[in-house]
Write an enzyme that holds these catalytic residues in place. Sequence first.
Site, short mmCIF file in Angstrom:
data_model
loop_
_atom_site.label_atom_id
_atom_site.label_comp_id
_atom_site.label_asym_id
_atom_site.label_seq_id
_atom_site.Cartn_x
_atom_site.Cartn_y
_atom_site.Cartn_z
N LYS A 107 0.83 -1.20 0.00
CA LYS A 107 0.00 0.00 0.00
C LYS A 107 0.87 1.26 0.00
O LYS A 107 2.01 1.24 0.46
CB LYS A 107 -0.92 0.01 1.23
CG LYS A 107 -1.88 -1.17 1.30
CD LYS A 107 -2.91 -1.12 0.18
CE LYS A 107 -3.88 -2.29 0.28
NZ LYS A 107 -3.32 -3.56 -0.17
N ASP A 108 0.30 2.34 -0.49
CA ASP A 108 0.99 3.60 -0.62
C ASP A 108 1.57 4.06 0.73
O ASP A 108 0.94 3.90 1.78
CB ASP A 108 -0.01 4.66 -1.11
CG ASP A 108 0.64 5.88 -1.72
OD1 ASP A 108 1.83 6.11 -1.45
OD2 ASP A 108 -0.05 6.61 -2.44
#
Length: 601
Positions: A192-193
């Site tokens: 995830k970012d």
Amino acid sequence: MVDKETLFGISEYFASGIGFDGTLKSRISDFLVNEIDTDGNVVHLTRLGVDTPAASEVAPACGRLDPQLVAKIEAFLHSNDANLLIEASEDKNARRLLHQQIDAAFPTHKLLRTPLRDASTGVHQIEISRASSRTPAFRRQEATRMNRSADGASHFLHFILYKENTDTMEAVHRIGQYLRLPPKCLQYAGVKDKRAKTVQKVSVRFRDPQRLAGFNQTGVLIGNIAYAQKQLQLGDLTGNRFRLVIREVSLTDRTRVEEAARSFAEQGFVNYFGLQRFGTTEVATFEVGQALLRAEWAEAVQLILKPRENDNVVTAKCRAVWVETGDAEAALRVLGRKSCVEGFVLKELARKKDDWLAALQAVPRNMRMMYVHSYQSYLWNLTASYRIRELGRKPVVGDLVYKTASHGDAKRLKRGADAEAEVTILTEAELEAYSIYDVLLPLPGYDVQFPQTPVTEFLLDITRKDGIDLRSRHKIKDYSLSGSYRPLVTKPRDVRWEIKFFDDPDQMLLLSDGDVLNGVSLPPSSAESGSYMALIMEFNLLASVYATMAIRELMKRSSNVLSKFSASEPAEEPEGNALPSDCFVQDVGDSLDEAASAPST
């Protein structure tokens, strides 16, 4: 000045329109990502701590240990005795069951169980002794236990990971340090970012949920801990739910914004690989991939060690020493014990001077594969732009499609023989049965079909100029790419949008799971008037689809200029290509704002 997107093959928009100006990611709290699991459920952190009952309250599949034997082992644990002998059955299956019952009854104790047989009587026994994690016999015992299902017994804990401004591998590394486990014991479905507040599932080979629940660090929360029978694998997700804020929208652009949101929801976007796929420095990851695929080992090493403008002080000095002296040992001394791609390469060069291939092979495989996958992605972007630009926005004869229409929305695209059996060339008679959303483009490799359109010659012309033939196997097995398929155009799902007006430019407009748990509430805003206007967007994307490419289509603006961070919420870059010490590297393959499905190999 050439836009960075153009350098990576990103040039077309799918729908017409003029878009609007605005800023994405003005604050970390403006970009929220929640994983969608394989059952289609959006993953949320709803409570800290343990959802599952204590281990002692769970009846294991192997059955409970005899109470008298439990008491005997407990007495041993409170004594100073070196070991405890217990009798075991003549039956091998019964002895195996006894081992499992002891293991289930004392999950948090390190007990070495050694099978014995009395030489004089022939009676089977089990010797129980205390051990440490470093005891070789205990480590072998644990490895056997972890790799064998005890009649369906739950050897794993699943939990929800919530993080802020932290990348997935860093968060997992911190949890592993806390549990005194190597990061490879923790598995997750996708990366995830970093520059966001994100929620995802993680699994761990660990038997003490209360110990795990004690983890508490800034920017990382864990909860909803429960037992499970298997660990997560990379790609065990359907996609991600995005909630984001686009700020600095002109007060006079409301109509344009609403038209753009409707068009985005109805028509979708070109399924490009985003800029994150290609790195954030002057040396693009696909350039290293090109050198690897051409077997130009020295060139690949030099690209990895080439100075970058945005290097941190230590990495910049390390690279400078290498460029000036070519002395791997000197450059490595500057870098210190930092575990990173540069360190792996330099350490091997210090051992074997000028052995460029050995230096590259010292880099963890999944990191090396990121470079060659990046080249595949670069080719895909170029051919996608050509396909849209030259052949239009409808299926044409010769396109690749799945044999069953609307198959392109499958949660995970199959590869190799499985995909080959399902992919076909579109004929004139079938055109009416398919839409542009069914059209596939190959990530080129030796085991995929190619379209029977000008797209294929366009693609092969690029690879010929690059001196690369992906249709053949590479002399280094790792770099033989079988290829896969990717939908040309994709649509967001469950799209919702809302326009908000407010007077404080830094006003919080979304609540993350962490905010909700901490009792944070949103300040009042208006749907009609205020000094500032923002667009709040919510939508689902399939795994391996880039949110930045979705917003690019929505706003009709380059993703290279959309993001901006406020001074109060800095977005720190990782130092160099840093990895945590002793890191088990997962393939982060796809973007940092999406969940990577299994990479093509």
